[in-house]
Design a protein around this motif. Sequence first.
Motif, PDB file in Angstrom:
ATOM      1  N   UNK A   1      14.314   3.727  11.565  1.00 21.68           N
ATOM      2  CA  UNK A   1      13.661   2.412  11.568  1.00 21.68           C
ATOM      3  C   UNK A   1      14.725   1.330  11.398  1.00 21.68           C
ATOM      4  N   UNK A   2      14.919   0.550  12.447  1.00 21.79           N
ATOM      5  CA  UNK A   2      15.942  -0.501  12.446  1.00 21.79           C
ATOM      6  C   UNK A   2      15.268  -1.867  12.460  1.00 21.79           C
ATOM      7  N   UNK A   3      15.459  -2.640  11.414  1.00 23.66           N
ATOM      8  CA  UNK A   3      14.883  -3.988  11.321  1.00 23.66           C
ATOM      9  C   UNK A   3      13.353  -3.995  11.318  1.00 23.66           C
ATOM     10  N   UNK A   4      12.757  -2.925  10.811  1.00 27.06           N
ATOM     11  CA  UNK A   4      11.295  -2.896  10.671  1.00 27.06           C
ATOM     12  C   UNK A   4      10.953  -3.651   9.395  1.00 27.06           C
ATOM     13  N   UNK A   5      10.235  -4.749   9.534  1.00 27.39           N
ATOM     14  CA  UNK A   5      10.007  -5.644   8.399  1.00 27.39           C
ATOM     15  C   UNK A   5       8.597  -5.540   7.815  1.00 27.39           C
ATOM     16  N   UNK A   6       7.655  -5.050   8.579  1.00 28.78           N
ATOM     17  CA  UNK A   6       6.276  -4.976   8.091  1.00 28.78           C
ATOM     18  C   UNK A   6       6.074  -3.691   7.287  1.00 28.78           C
ATOM     19  N   UNK A   7       5.723  -3.797   6.000  1.00 34.35           N
ATOM     20  CA  UNK A   7       5.613  -2.596   5.174  1.00 34.35           C
ATOM     21  C   UNK A   7       4.528  -1.638   5.639  1.00 34.35           C
TER      22      UNK A   7
ATOM     23  N   UNK B   1      11.140   0.632   1.238  1.00 36.59           N
ATOM     24  CA  UNK B   1      10.317   1.836   1.341  1.00 36.59           C
ATOM     25  C   UNK B   1       9.245   1.885   0.260  1.00 36.59           C
ATOM     26  N   UNK B   2       9.546   1.355  -0.914  1.00 30.89           N
ATOM     27  CA  UNK B   2       8.650   1.469  -2.065  1.00 30.89           C
ATOM     28  C   UNK B   2       7.740   0.258  -2.242  1.00 30.89           C
ATOM     29  N   UNK B   3       7.716  -0.622  -1.261  1.00 25.84           N
ATOM     30  CA  UNK B   3       6.738  -1.693  -1.259  1.00 25.84           C
ATOM     31  C   UNK B   3       5.348  -1.067  -1.361  1.00 25.84           C
ATOM     32  N   UNK B   4       4.458  -1.600  -2.180  1.00 28.16           N
ATOM     33  CA  UNK B   4       3.129  -0.987  -2.340  1.00 28.16           C
ATOM     34  C   UNK B   4       2.393  -0.761  -1.028  1.00 28.16           C
ATOM     35  N   UNK B   5       2.546  -1.685  -0.064  1.00 33.86           N
ATOM     36  CA  UNK B   5       1.875  -1.523   1.225  1.00 33.86           C
ATOM     37  C   UNK B   5       2.469  -0.356   2.009  1.00 33.86           C
ATOM     38  N   UNK B   6       3.784  -0.172   1.927  1.00 38.34           N
ATOM     39  CA  UNK B   6       4.427   0.960   2.598  1.00 38.34           C
ATOM     40  C   UNK B   6       3.943   2.282   2.004  1.00 38.34           C
ATOM     41  N   UNK B   7       3.901   2.332   0.687  1.00 39.63           N
ATOM     42  CA  UNK B   7       3.474   3.559   0.007  1.00 39.63           C
ATOM     43  C   UNK B   7       2.037   3.893   0.387  1.00 39.63           C
ATOM     44  N   UNK B   8       1.144   2.888   0.361  1.00 39.96           N
ATOM     45  CA  UNK B   8      -0.255   3.143   0.708  1.00 39.96           C
ATOM     46  C   UNK B   8      -0.397   3.579   2.161  1.00 39.96           C
ATOM     47  N   UNK B   9       0.340   2.918   3.069  1.00 43.05           N
ATOM     48  CA  UNK B   9       0.221   3.245   4.491  1.00 43.05           C
ATOM     49  C   UNK B   9       0.739   4.637   4.809  1.00 43.05           C
ATOM     50  N   UNK B  10       1.638   5.169   3.987  1.00 43.46           N
ATOM     51  CA  UNK B  10       2.151   6.519   4.235  1.00 43.46           C
ATOM     52  C   UNK B  10       1.132   7.589   3.859  1.00 43.46           C
ATOM     53  N   UNK B  11       0.134   7.244   3.084  1.00 44.81           N
ATOM     54  CA  UNK B  11      -0.961   8.136   2.679  1.00 44.81           C
ATOM     55  C   UNK B  11      -0.422   9.469   2.164  1.00 44.81           C
ATOM     56  N   UNK B  12       0.586   9.407   1.321  1.00 49.94           N
ATOM     57  CA  UNK B  12       1.142  10.614   0.712  1.00 49.94           C
ATOM     58  C   UNK B  12       2.307  11.223   1.459  1.00 49.94           C
TER      59      UNK B  12
END
Length: 282
Positions: free
Chosen positions: A124-130, A157-168
């Motif tokens: 992921x290069x310059x991906x800004x949306x969590x 990576x540890x932005x709350x939105x990133x963590x939630x979107x990864x769904x585990x």
Amino acid sequence: MGPAEPISPRSPRVAAARRLARRNFRVKERRFIAEGPQAVREAAQYSGGPALVELFTTVDAAERHADVVAAARAAGARVHTASEETLAAVSQTVTPQGLVGVCRFLDTPLTEILSGRPRLVALLANVRDPGNAGTVLRCADAAGADAVVLTDASVDLYNPKSVRASVGSLFHLPVAVGVPVTEAVRGLREAGVRIVAADGAGERDLDTELDEGSLGRPTAWIFGNEAWGLPAETRALADAVVRVPIHGRAESLNLATAAAVCLYASARAQRAPGGCRSAGVM
């Protein structure tokens, strides 16, 4: 482990968990928040060592998800029973699910990923949306990728939105963070991995890549920014720049959808006769 410990909204532990909403505190403490039964379960079962440090749960959620709470205790996490008010203070969602875990950072050094001779990697290069980052991580996990790499210009990576979107999925595969894109590409190429940039203006077509068998080789896909894609200097680093063909009238695909298509194309090719997973070639 003993019974869950009741905890007050004014507890220092609650205050410490609340501070993890801010990136500077996450980095300082090397801790992040994972919410909901799925994420907490995966954190408790993380194969790389203890990941779940602490769990806040309402009485009702502890009863409904007794298996998750038991897994948290078995993993050595400290479990607190909390009121709805306390959970709302710790939670980083509008509607808390009754389980909030505090987890340690999980990122893996790039050198460790490369030593495993990866066959399929999402870069992921310059991906800004969590949300997009977490969703691509989930797609990579589902496609059986060996690792995900986030460049130093990408979202936390540890932005709350990133963590939630990864769904585990954050707890399922190695992820390197903060790596300069040139360093990541150089290391992957030295490990025998072909570098393919996904770009809507690519000169090659994903169907052609599949027809020619190119995707059966170990491959790292570079995915760029949601709004403006990959800059010319990043595309120049790739061995090929590939577009996903649009057979209908849609103007384009969003990042996560394009990533899913590309990663699954590689996964299918690598599992076909002669692909690198079935033949074991590098």
